[in-house]
Write an enzyme that holds these catalytic residues in place. Structure first.
Site, PDB file in Angstrom:
ATOM      1  N   ILE A   1       0.849  -1.203   0.000  1.00 16.70           N
ATOM      2  CA  ILE A   1       0.000   0.000   0.000  1.00 16.70           C
ATOM      3  C   ILE A   1       0.882   1.250   0.000  1.00 16.70           C
ATOM      4  O   ILE A   1       0.617   2.211  -0.733  1.00 16.70           O
ATOM      5  CB  ILE A   1      -0.974  -0.017   1.199  1.00 16.70           C
ATOM      6  CG1 ILE A   1      -1.914  -1.220   1.073  1.00 16.70           C
ATOM      7  CG2 ILE A   1      -1.776   1.282   1.260  1.00 16.70           C
ATOM      8  CD1 ILE A   1      -2.777  -1.498   2.290  1.00 16.70           C
TER       9      ILE A   1
ATOM     10  N   SER B   1      -2.861   2.497   9.205  1.00 14.43           N
ATOM     11  CA  SER B   1      -2.356   1.125   9.391  1.00 14.43           C
ATOM     12  C   SER B   1      -3.217   0.403  10.432  1.00 14.43           C
ATOM     13  O   SER B   1      -4.243  -0.190  10.101  1.00 14.43           O
ATOM     14  CB  SER B   1      -0.877   1.146   9.778  1.00 14.43           C
ATOM     15  OG  SER B   1      -0.656   1.831  11.000  1.00 14.43           O
ATOM     16  N   ARG B   2      -2.812   0.504  11.694  1.00 13.63           N
ATOM     17  CA  ARG B   2      -3.625   0.049  12.823  1.00 13.63           C
ATOM     18  C   ARG B   2      -3.407   1.080  13.923  1.00 13.63           C
ATOM     19  O   ARG B   2      -2.304   1.634  14.051  1.00 13.63           O
ATOM     20  CB  ARG B   2      -3.190  -1.343  13.331  1.00 13.63           C
ATOM     21  CG  ARG B   2      -3.584  -2.496  12.437  1.00 13.63           C
ATOM     22  CD  ARG B   2      -5.112  -2.762  12.450  1.00 13.63           C
ATOM     23  NE  ARG B   2      -5.471  -3.908  11.639  1.00 13.63           N
ATOM     24  CZ  ARG B   2      -5.886  -3.851  10.378  1.00 13.63           C
ATOM     25  NH1 ARG B   2      -6.000  -2.679   9.769  1.00 13.63           N
ATOM     26  NH2 ARG B   2      -6.213  -4.948   9.731  1.00 13.63           N
TER      27      ARG B   2
ATOM     28  N   ASP C   1      -7.623   6.872  10.095  1.00 14.75           N
ATOM     29  CA  ASP C   1      -8.648   5.894   9.738  1.00 14.75           C
ATOM     30  C   ASP C   1      -8.740   4.805  10.804  1.00 14.75           C
ATOM     31  O   ASP C   1      -9.660   3.994  10.779  1.00 14.75           O
ATOM     32  CB  ASP C   1      -8.296   5.251   8.374  1.00 14.75           C
ATOM     33  CG  ASP C   1      -9.420   4.372   7.831  1.00 14.75           C
ATOM     34  OD1 ASP C   1     -10.599   4.740   8.011  1.00 14.75           O
ATOM     35  OD2 ASP C   1      -9.131   3.314   7.240  1.00 14.75           O
TER      36      ASP C   1
ATOM     37  N   GLU D   1     -11.419   0.608  18.847  1.00 16.30           N
ATOM     38  CA  GLU D   1     -12.463   0.785  17.826  1.00 16.30           C
ATOM     39  C   GLU D   1     -13.690  -0.015  18.230  1.00 16.30           C
ATOM     40  O   GLU D   1     -13.532  -1.154  18.681  1.00 16.30           O
ATOM     41  CB  GLU D   1     -11.951   0.299  16.463  1.00 16.30           C
ATOM     42  CG  GLU D   1     -10.799   1.152  15.950  1.00 16.30           C
ATOM     43  CD  GLU D   1     -10.235   0.688  14.602  1.00 16.30           C
ATOM     44  OE1 GLU D   1     -10.828  -0.215  13.976  1.00 16.30           O
ATOM     45  OE2 GLU D   1      -9.203   1.216  14.187  1.00 16.30           O
TER      46      GLU D   1
ATOM     47  N   HIS E   1     -12.340   3.534  10.119  1.00 13.32           N
ATOM     48  CA  HIS E   1     -11.630   2.337   9.630  1.00 13.32           C
ATOM     49  C   HIS E   1     -12.293   1.818   8.344  1.00 13.32           C
ATOM     50  O   HIS E   1     -12.858   0.729   8.308  1.00 13.32           O
ATOM     51  CB  HIS E   1     -11.595   1.244  10.704  1.00 13.32           C
ATOM     52  CG  HIS E   1     -10.531   0.219  10.413  1.00 13.32           C
ATOM     53  ND1 HIS E   1      -9.900  -0.503  11.382  1.00 13.32           N
ATOM     54  CD2 HIS E   1      -9.976  -0.203   9.238  1.00 13.32           C
ATOM     55  CE1 HIS E   1      -9.009  -1.319  10.834  1.00 13.32           C
ATOM     56  NE2 HIS E   1      -9.048  -1.149   9.527  1.00 13.32           N
TER      57      HIS E   1
ATOM     58  N   GLY F   1     -10.706   2.087   5.098  1.00 14.58           N
ATOM     59  CA  GLY F   1      -9.724   2.129   4.005  1.00 14.58           C
ATOM     60  C   GLY F   1     -10.072   1.308   2.780  1.00 14.58           C
ATOM     61  O   GLY F   1      -9.913   1.766   1.647  1.00 14.58           O
TER      62      GLY F   1
HETATM   63  P1  NAP Z   1       2.873  -4.961   3.509  1.00 12.74           P
HETATM   64  O1  NAP Z   1       2.936  -5.048   2.031  1.00 12.74           O
HETATM   65  O2  NAP Z   1       3.287  -6.120   4.328  1.00 12.74           O
HETATM   66  O3  NAP Z   1       3.698  -3.653   3.927  1.00 12.74           O
HETATM   67  C1  NAP Z   1       4.103  -3.375   5.223  1.00 12.74           C
HETATM   68  C2  NAP Z   1       5.515  -2.829   5.171  1.00 12.74           C
HETATM   69  O4  NAP Z   1       5.907  -2.479   6.499  1.00 12.74           O
HETATM   70  C3  NAP Z   1       6.527  -3.866   4.646  1.00 12.74           C
HETATM   71  O5  NAP Z   1       7.313  -3.275   3.652  1.00 12.74           O
HETATM   72  C4  NAP Z   1       7.331  -4.216   5.889  1.00 12.74           C
HETATM   73  O6  NAP Z   1       8.681  -4.506   5.621  1.00 12.74           O
HETATM   74  C5  NAP Z   1       7.239  -2.917   6.683  1.00 12.74           C
HETATM   75  N1  NAP Z   1       7.530  -3.123   8.100  1.00 12.74           N
HETATM   76  C6  NAP Z   1       7.105  -4.122   8.895  1.00 12.74           C
HETATM   77  N2  NAP Z   1       7.568  -3.942  10.148  1.00 12.74           N
HETATM   78  C7  NAP Z   1       8.300  -2.811  10.125  1.00 12.74           C
HETATM   79  C8  NAP Z   1       9.040  -2.106  11.099  1.00 12.74           C
HETATM   80  N3  NAP Z   1       9.130  -2.551  12.355  1.00 12.74           N
HETATM   81  N4  NAP Z   1       9.678  -0.962  10.730  1.00 12.74           N
HETATM   82  C9  NAP Z   1       9.616  -0.541   9.456  1.00 12.74           C
HETATM   83  N5  NAP Z   1       8.951  -1.178   8.478  1.00 12.74           N
HETATM   84  C10 NAP Z   1       8.284  -2.287   8.810  1.00 12.74           C
HETATM   85  O7  NAP Z   1       1.394  -4.616   3.989  1.00 12.74           O
HETATM   86  P2  NAP Z   1       0.288  -3.716   3.264  1.00 12.74           P
HETATM   87  O8  NAP Z   1      -0.576  -4.594   2.437  1.00 12.74           O
HETATM   88  O9  NAP Z   1       0.931  -2.529   2.637  1.00 12.74           O
HETATM   89  O10 NAP Z   1      -0.574  -3.269   4.546  1.00 12.74           O
HETATM   90  C11 NAP Z   1       0.030  -2.619   5.638  1.00 12.74           C
HETATM   91  C12 NAP Z   1      -0.895  -2.577   6.817  1.00 12.74           C
HETATM   92  O11 NAP Z   1      -1.918  -1.638   6.572  1.00 12.74           O
HETATM   93  C13 NAP Z   1      -1.649  -3.883   7.100  1.00 12.74           C
HETATM   94  O12 NAP Z   1      -0.901  -4.755   7.913  1.00 12.74           O
HETATM   95  C14 NAP Z   1      -2.907  -3.414   7.802  1.00 12.74           C
HETATM   96  O13 NAP Z   1      -2.733  -3.440   9.202  1.00 12.74           O
HETATM   97  C15 NAP Z   1      -3.065  -1.965   7.348  1.00 12.74           C
HETATM   98  N6  NAP Z   1      -4.263  -1.779   6.490  1.00 12.74           N
HETATM   99  C16 NAP Z   1      -5.246  -0.936   6.905  1.00 12.74           C
HETATM  100  C17 NAP Z   1      -6.364  -0.751   6.111  1.00 12.74           C
HETATM  101  C18 NAP Z   1      -7.458   0.185   6.521  1.00 12.74           C
HETATM  102  O14 NAP Z   1      -8.613  -0.076   6.229  1.00 12.74           O
HETATM  103  N7  NAP Z   1      -7.151   1.280   7.172  1.00 12.74           N
HETATM  104  C19 NAP Z   1      -6.498  -1.447   4.904  1.00 12.74           C
HETATM  105  C20 NAP Z   1      -5.470  -2.281   4.508  1.00 12.74           C
HETATM  106  C21 NAP Z   1      -4.346  -2.442   5.302  1.00 12.74           C
HETATM  107  P3  NAP Z   1       9.184  -5.932   5.073  1.00 12.74           P
HETATM  108  O15 NAP Z   1       9.041  -5.873   3.596  1.00 12.74           O
HETATM  109  O16 NAP Z   1      10.577  -5.993   5.573  1.00 12.74           O
HETATM  110  O17 NAP Z   1       8.276  -6.969   5.694  1.00 12.74           O
END
Ligand code: NAP
Length: 322
Positions: free
Chosen positions: A156, A236-237, A261, A266, A285, A287
């Site tokens: 994302i 994110s969360r 968001d 929640e 929430h 997204g």
């Molecule tokens: P993703 O592709 O797994 O991206 C998360 C990124 O964060 C990855 O590049 C990961 O690195 C990095 N990361 C993990 N731990 C970290 C840390 N301690 N310090 C720095 N970077 C770190 O996930 P995504 O699909 O983009 O989604 C991300 C999050 O958004 C989801 O887990 C979810 O909680 C949230 N979300 C919210 C909504 C909403 O409705 N608001 C909708 C969708 C998602 P690596 O590549 O090294 O693992």
């Protein structure tokens, strides 16, 4: 042959239910607050569980001895106790990818709304108040040609970066626990240390998954590093950010504004001070909530569920359980 028994705990489109029904005997139960006991009773003979955000912990797993797979209708999976699931050989799946663009769009809605005070101005116009329009207090902050800092350059994060760079001529700095060389090459985003991103960005977006490492990743010291006119966005969360520190930063003016968001609790408690602040835009929430994306997520989650129950490897097992 008996079909595997499945519990569906979230409303999904009827065609997705029909698909599940071809392979499984399913029951619908949409638990409301304090109905955990009934949920555990429903799960006692089920092999599959399709849901979103329900805590999958030792207590639940103990009550569901036949459970083989829990399929999340979300990409985030902080509701999974992955150690407990591993111990009992329960597969956990999620829905990555299909929601990237939709969530990235919403993040831009938050950025633009907070920067240009859209909710406040909407309320003025609807309230018949037009004469404030030349007053500096309603003037916003430019988004174009500024710097966006993204903490968490995953799926994302990269789609947000595209919008920022190609749509708004922004510079994008990012911090991620592993460097994303492809995104640097393909998009032109620039890697920087965590503190540098916080101190040098006009807009800061948190987009990491919630886990032990990222709990309160953004706390008072991090808000103190930000520019006084920074706008902070969290989609994110909630618990990746210490909400008390955020409220302090917004109240004391150590940052300009925020767009949220997600929240530590929640739904938001009706006494949460965020509800009284004029420099924060709040969404419930939402997204991934467009009609098409929610349907795509439900279908992908159903496919993950069915594949696991017919003995195939589902495509979207969460990384910790692979
Ligand atoms: P993703 O592709 O797994 O991206 C998360 C990124 O964060 C990855 O590049 C990961 O690195 C990095 N990361 C993990 N731990 C970290 C840390 N301690 N310090 C720095 N970077 C770190 O996930 P995504 O699909 O983009 O989604 C991300 C999050 O958004 C989801 O887990 C979810 O909680 C949230 N979300 C919210 C909504 C909403 O409705 N608001 C909708 C969708 C998602 P690596 O590549 O090294 O693992």
């Amino acid at each position: 042959m008996n079909k595997p028994k499945v519990l569906i705990a979230k409303k999904i489109p009827s065609y997705v239910e029909e698909y599940i029904g071809k392979y499984c005997d399913y029951e619908n139960f949409y638990p409301e607050e304090n109905q955990g006991k009934f949920l555990l009773e429903k799960l006692c003979d089920k092999e599959g569980f399709l849901q979103s955000g329900i805590k999958i912990d030792d207590e639940l797993l103990k009550s569901a001895p036949n459970l083989k797979v829990v399929s999340n209708i979300s990409v985030g999976y902080n509701n999974f106790d992955t150690d407990a699931m591993k111990k009992r050989n329960v597969i956990g799946t999620h829905t990555p990818g299909v929601l990237n663009d939709t969530v990235a769009d919403l993040i831009f809605a938050l950025i633009l709304s907070a920067a240009r005070k859209v909710p406040l101005l909407d309320s003025y116009v609807k309230g018949g108040k037009w004469d404030v329009m030349d007053h500096p207090s309603v003037f916003g902050k430019d988004v174009h040609h500024t710097t966006l800092g993204i903490i968490g350059m995953g799926r994302i994060g990269q789609d947000v970066a595209k919008r920022a760079m190609y749509g708004f001529d922004m510079e994008v700095l990012y911090y991620n626990r592993t460097r994303k060389y492809d995104a640097e090459k393909n998009l032109g985003v620039k890697y920087a240390e965590f503190d540098h991103v916080l101190a040098n960005s006009d807009y800061i977006l948190v987009m990491v998954p919630l886990n032990d490492e990222t709990y309160h990743l953004i706390d008072e010291p991090q808000f103190n590093l930000m520019k006084k006119d920074a706008i902070f966005i969290n989609a994110s969360r909630g618990a990746t950010v210490n909400e008390k520190a955020l409220i302090k930063a917004l109240t004391e003016g150590s940052i300009l504004a925020a767009g949220l968001d997600v929240y530590e609790q929640e739904p938001l408690d009706k006494h949460n001070p965020l509800l009284k602040l004029s420099n924060v835009v709040l969404l419930p929430h939402i997204g991934s909530a467009t009609e098409k994306t929610r349907c795509d997520m439900a279908m992908l989650a159903a496919e993950n569920l069915v594949k696991a129950l017919v003995g195939e490897v589902p495509p979207n097992i969460v990384p910790e359980l692979k």
